[in-house]
Motif scaffolding. Structure first.
Motif, PDB file in Angstrom:
ATOM      1  N   ALA A  67       1.234   4.528  -2.925  1.00  0.00           N
ATOM      2  CA  ALA A  67       0.720   5.777  -2.365  1.00  0.00           C
ATOM      3  C   ALA A  67       1.806   6.839  -2.364  1.00  0.00           C
ATOM      4  CB  ALA A  67       0.201   5.556  -0.948  1.00  0.00           C
TER       5      ALA A  67
ATOM      6  N   LEU B  77       0.826  -1.196   0.000  1.00  0.00           N
ATOM      7  CA  LEU B  77       0.000   0.000   0.000  1.00  0.00           C
ATOM      8  C   LEU B  77       0.867   1.256   0.000  1.00  0.00           C
ATOM      9  CD1 LEU B  77      -2.720   1.256   0.153  1.00  0.00           C
ATOM     10  CD2 LEU B  77      -2.740   0.906   2.586  1.00  0.00           C
ATOM     11  N   ALA B  78       1.904   1.228   0.832  1.00  0.00           N
ATOM     12  CA  ALA B  78       2.719   2.436   1.014  1.00  0.00           C
ATOM     13  C   ALA B  78       3.443   2.820  -0.276  1.00  0.00           C
ATOM     14  CB  ALA B  78       3.711   2.230   2.143  1.00  0.00           C
TER      15      ALA B  78
ATOM     16  N   ILE C 250       2.720   7.957  -6.047  1.00  0.00           N
ATOM     17  CA  ILE C 250       1.727   8.859  -6.646  1.00  0.00           C
ATOM     18  C   ILE C 250       1.847  10.244  -6.024  1.00  0.00           C
ATOM     19  CG2 ILE C 250      -0.738   9.327  -6.896  1.00  0.00           C
ATOM     20  CD1 ILE C 250      -1.257   6.411  -7.026  1.00  0.00           C
ATOM     21  N   MET C 251       1.999  10.270  -4.695  1.00  0.00           N
ATOM     22  CA  MET C 251       2.083  11.539  -4.006  1.00  0.00           C
ATOM     23  C   MET C 251       3.309  12.321  -4.488  1.00  0.00           C
ATOM     24  SD  MET C 251       1.557  11.923   0.002  1.00  0.00           S
ATOM     25  CE  MET C 251       3.225  11.822   0.575  1.00  0.00           C
TER      26      MET C 251
END
Lengths: 302, 314
Positions: free
Chosen positions: A251, A247-248, A254-255
């Protein structure tokens, strides 16, 4: 207010760092098939949910034992490519419509702008949902849906730019020389207004990455087994109890990329837009002249 | 008189847009290759009798234009119809699910506006200091982080450090309802703060430089009174306008956030509807969201003129 050391330059620390992040993402996207350590879709049931930094798999593996790093790199390819396609789509369709509407004005312009007002009345995410519902799910339809949702604003921007630009003297000169309207619009006015639009297009790339990731996250964009960052995020979301990296990693990527794109486009905006460009103060100007020895020459000449 | 004319014109515009979009959505959904009958029958055994029954029930044998007119008539008389998959009345499903969406939108708007105004005023009062630049860069950062990445990081963080706090899934009483919408509400509010904070800051700065503030200073009015009683009153108008438009727009963004937090709202319903090719639900929900968005922006327009009498509405 006190930080004026990097005035009037394009390469400020912000643009360099954000540019480097974007460059890494682009390189990952372009050379994806060379860079991947494993086949991103290769299933390996013996090594499911390997944690990060395990042997051979730097970012670990997912539920089916697929190497996360390889999937992230391949995801970069789909995400970046889709973002560029979306922006290309809006540029190729939106800009000419806006330019032609703004140049001619009149009834056609009024009609198209009315349609745009209606389209703009629908929130863009909702509009892409409607378009997905119409065209069906999939990578290309997702790109099209977001591209169409982006077109009205691009067209409006191009239109507002050409409305002020068409009063310029050089346009009149072109007309008096008997150039056709199309030649005036596309080979004389367009080069003059495109620079103003470049910052917006850069920013749109960020918005496009997010929108496409959103669609894929909701399962409406790219379809398995292919993956972009949105799909990876969705997979990570389902399995984060087993492996948080799943997940990290997407995320954070993208950030990083979207923040970098926004900062980079801010830098471009500041550099291109003469009203926003931070001009050097007189003291700095003087210093620069002194350094180059011009001032002394001028004084001698006086 | 200008008011009445303007309001009527705007209302007419809303009706026309809604009508056009309803037509667009209805007909273009039928361009999709999946036929309604396959969706309706689903994984049941498909017999000719069943096909016959459903074709009649959903008017599938009529020409498209006639289907549209039937649908429009039903909608106008308040009957939203029956969906293809669960075969339940759509109106009831929406009523069951709309509290979450409305709660989210209202909660996030109020929280976001209050936070944005406080941050914006602080930044404007401390203009040029490190507080201002820190707040401004924070807002630039927050406005570039996608909402859904932020929600995912929040879920990750909360599930690791506050495992007892349940904020995902359905609810059964008001306390649970509030705890469900709290986290997504805060995240939506953060997105609002990023934009609205900057508007507040610039609006406050321009007001703090106005001549009447100099007069107030000359009179020896204390700084709090200058800022809050005088400057703020004038600075708040553009802030509230933008907040109003963002309130209207947030109806669209609930779609994503509800899906991420598995909240039983109408946004999640729309996504499921699209995934299952459940046309009646998609049609109705698109219209519901569109109308609420249009009406909200209309109300903001009107309020804008009411709050600031200097504005010429037409």
């Amino acid at each position: 207010m006190s930080k004026r050391s990097n005035v009037g330059k394009f390469f400020t620390p912000q643009t360099v760092i954000s540019g480097a992040i974007i460059l890494i993402a682009v390189i990952a996207a372009v050379f994806a098939n060379v860079l991947v350590p494993y086949d991103p879709n290769e299933v390996d049931p013996l090594s499911c949910f390997l944690p990060a930094f395990s042997e051979g798999h730097i970012l670990g593996t997912d539920k089916l034992g697929r190497d996360l790093l390889s999937r992230m790199i391949m995801g970069a390819r789909s995400s970046m490519l889709n973002a560029f396609l979306i922006v290309a789509f809006e540029v190729v369709i939106g800009v000419p419509i806006g330019l032609i509407c703004g140049y001619y004005g009149g009834k056609l312009d009024a009609m198209i702008m009315r349609i745009w007002d209606i389209v703009c009345a629908i929130p863009s995410l909702l509009l892409s949902f409607i378009l997905i519902a119409i065209f069906g799910r999939g990578n290309l339809t997702g790109v099209m849906a977001i591209g169409i949702a982006f077109i009205p604003l691009t067209a409006k921007m191009a239109r507002s730019l050409i409305i002020t630009e068409k009063k310029a003297v050089y346009v009149e000169a072109c007309k008096s020389m008997g150039y056709s309207d199309m030649k005036i619009i596309f080979s004389h006015i367009l080069p003059n207004v495109i620079t103003t639009m470049i910052a917006q297009f850069t920013m749109d790339i960020g918005a496009a990455i997010v929108s496409m990731a959103t669609l894929s996250y909701l399962g409406l964009g790219i379809q398995p087994p292919d993956a972009d960052w949105g799909t990876l995020l969705e997979n990570g979301m389902q399995n984060f109890y087993n492996n948080t990296v799943l997940l990290a990693a997407p995320a954070i990527v993208i950030m990083l990329v979207t923040v970098a794109v926004n900062i980079f486009s801010d830098g471009i905006q500041e550099y291109i837009d003469p009203t926003q460009r931070k001009l050097p103060t007189f003291k700095q100007y003087e210093k620069r002249l002194l350094r180059s020895g011009l001032l002394e020459k001028r004084q001698k000449a006086d | 008189m200008a008011y009445v004319k303007y309001i009527l014109k705007k209302l007419l515009q809303i009706v026309i847009i809604t009508f056009l979009v309803s037509m667009l959505v209805f007909f273009s959904l039928r361009l999709n290759e999946t036929s309604p009958l396959t969706v309706i029958i689903g994984n049941k055994q498909s017999t000719p009798e069943l096909q016959q029954q459903y074709t009649e029930q959903f008017h599938l044998d009529e020409p498209l234009l006639r289907q549209y007119i039937i649908w429009l008539k039903c909608i106008l008389s308040g009957d939203l119809g029956i969906d293809y998959v669960q075969k339940q009345p759509i109106l009831n499903q929406i009523i069951d699910r709309i509290p979450v969406t409305i709660g989210l939108v209202i909660f996030s708007t109020i929280l976001g506006t209050v936070m944005a105004i406080l941050i914006g005023i602080l930044a404007a009062m401390k203009r040029g200091t490190w507080i201002d630049s820190a707040l401004s860069s924070l807002m630039l950062f927050l406005s570039s982080v996608p909402t859904f990445v932020m929600s995912i990081l929040a879920i990750l963080f909360l599930s690791k450090y506050v495992p007892g706090y349940s904020f995902i899934g359905t609810y059964s009483n008001f306390g649970e309802f509030m705890s469900r919408i709290s986290v997504p509400g805060v995240i939506m509010a953060v997105g609002l703060v990023a934009t609205l904070g900057r508007v507040t800051r610039s609006s406050m700065i321009s007001q703090l430089q106005a001549p009447y503030i100099i007069t107030a200073k000359a009179k020896g009015l204390n700084r709090m009174k200058q800022t809050f009683k005088h400057a703020f009153h004038n600075a708040v108008i553009p802030v509230l306008t933008v907040a109003g438009y963002m309130f209207a727009a947030s109806i669209g963004s609930t779609v994503l956030i509800e899906q991420i937090f598995s909240l039983p709202g109408i946004g999640g319903m729309l996504v499921t509807g699209i995934q299952q090719n459940n046309y009646p639900i998609v049609q109705v929900l698109v219209l519901v969201m569109l109308i609420s968005y249009l009406v909200m922006s209309f109300v903001v327009d009107i309020l804008y003129a009411v709050v600031d009498p200097r504005i010429d509405i037409s």
